[in-house]
Design a protein around this motif. Structure first.
Motif, PDB file in Angstrom:
ATOM      1  N   SER A   5     -29.062 -70.461 -44.344  1.00  0.00           N
ATOM      2  CA  SER A   5     -29.381 -69.178 -43.715  1.00  0.00           C
ATOM      3  C   SER A   5     -28.077 -68.533 -43.258  1.00  0.00           C
ATOM      4  O   SER A   5     -26.983 -69.070 -43.502  1.00  0.00           O
ATOM      5  N   ASP A   6     -28.178 -67.419 -42.564  1.00  0.00           N
ATOM      6  CA  ASP A   6     -26.995 -66.756 -42.009  1.00  0.00           C
ATOM      7  C   ASP A   6     -26.282 -67.635 -40.987  1.00  0.00           C
ATOM      8  O   ASP A   6     -25.119 -67.409 -40.673  1.00  0.00           O
ATOM      9  N   GLU A   7     -26.990 -68.627 -40.458  1.00  0.00           N
ATOM     10  CA  GLU A   7     -26.416 -69.511 -39.436  1.00  0.00           C
ATOM     11  C   GLU A   7     -25.654 -70.685 -40.026  1.00  0.00           C
ATOM     12  O   GLU A   7     -25.017 -71.445 -39.302  1.00  0.00           O
TER      13      GLU A   7
ATOM     14  N   PRO B 114     -21.579 -70.569 -40.592  1.00  0.00           N
ATOM     15  CA  PRO B 114     -21.970 -69.288 -41.177  1.00  0.00           C
ATOM     16  C   PRO B 114     -20.962 -68.808 -42.230  1.00  0.00           C
ATOM     17  O   PRO B 114     -19.763 -68.749 -41.968  1.00  0.00           O
ATOM     18  N   GLY B 115     -21.452 -68.509 -43.422  1.00  0.00           N
ATOM     19  CA  GLY B 115     -20.633 -67.975 -44.503  1.00  0.00           C
ATOM     20  C   GLY B 115     -19.718 -68.983 -45.193  1.00  0.00           C
ATOM     21  O   GLY B 115     -19.089 -68.662 -46.203  1.00  0.00           O
TER      22      GLY B 115
END
Length: 185
Positions: free
Chosen positions: A30-32, A133-134
């Motif tokens: 996820s974004d997290e 994240p990312g």
């Protein structure tokens, strides 16, 4: 981009020996951040019987003590995780992972495996792989990983030493044709 339930295949020259020739099943993305389990690296000299004995879990299921333990990743290597078929659900907590898998990290699954009432198909691991994240997206762009769909056969039925090549082969890629460097067009 949601990579939950997909496989990450380590590219040659990934730069971290813990991940060389790794195939990782992503349990969440996820974004997290992301969390996954390496599905093709045996933890040396450890079998489920060793772990069950340490946890004082009695074994009544013939052969359960001989199940291999895998190195799931470098994070929390003393913590256990079981990637398994979806028909089993922990009485405490199982995480459903589309497209038809589950992951359980509670003690009750080990008790059920030892008693013969665990999942039909499973991989038992110590540790996991995690990204902030990312981070996993950046590693993919930097040519660290390929992503692909997963299959029961690859995850549960292919020999650990063959999973990396089989995952690439399922994508139509010959492992000998891979390069450790990325290019731009």
């Amino acid at each position: 981009m949601n990579l939950t339930g997909k496989l990450l295949i380590a590219m040659p020259g990934i730069g971290d020996p813990r991940f060389e020739h790794s195939v990782i099943f992503l349990c969440s993305h996820s974004d997290e951040g992301a969390m996954g389990l390496i599905i093709n690296k045996i933890a040396p000299e450890v079998q489920l019987g060793n772990l069950l004995e340490q946890l004082e879990i009695p074994v009544t299921e013939a052969g359960a003590e001989k199940l291999a333990i895998r190195f799931g990743g470098p994070v929390e290597t003393q913590r256990g995780f079981v990637l398994h078929s979806p028909e089993y659900e922990s009485s405490v907590n199982s995480l459903a992972v589309p497209p038809g898998y589950a992951m359980t990290a509670t003690l009750d699954i080990l008790e059920d495996i030892a008693q013969g009432s665990g999942p039909e198909k499973m991989l038992v691991m110590l540790g996991y792989a995690g990204w902030g994240p990312g981070q996993v997206e950046a590693e993919i762009v930097a040519n660290g990983w390929l992503t692909t769909e997963c299959s029961d056969d690859l995850i549960f039925d292919t020999a650990d030493g063959d999973k990396w090549g089989a995952a690439l082969g399922a994508m139509g890629i010959d492992p000998l044709s891979l390069s450790a460097s990325a290019g731009t067009a």
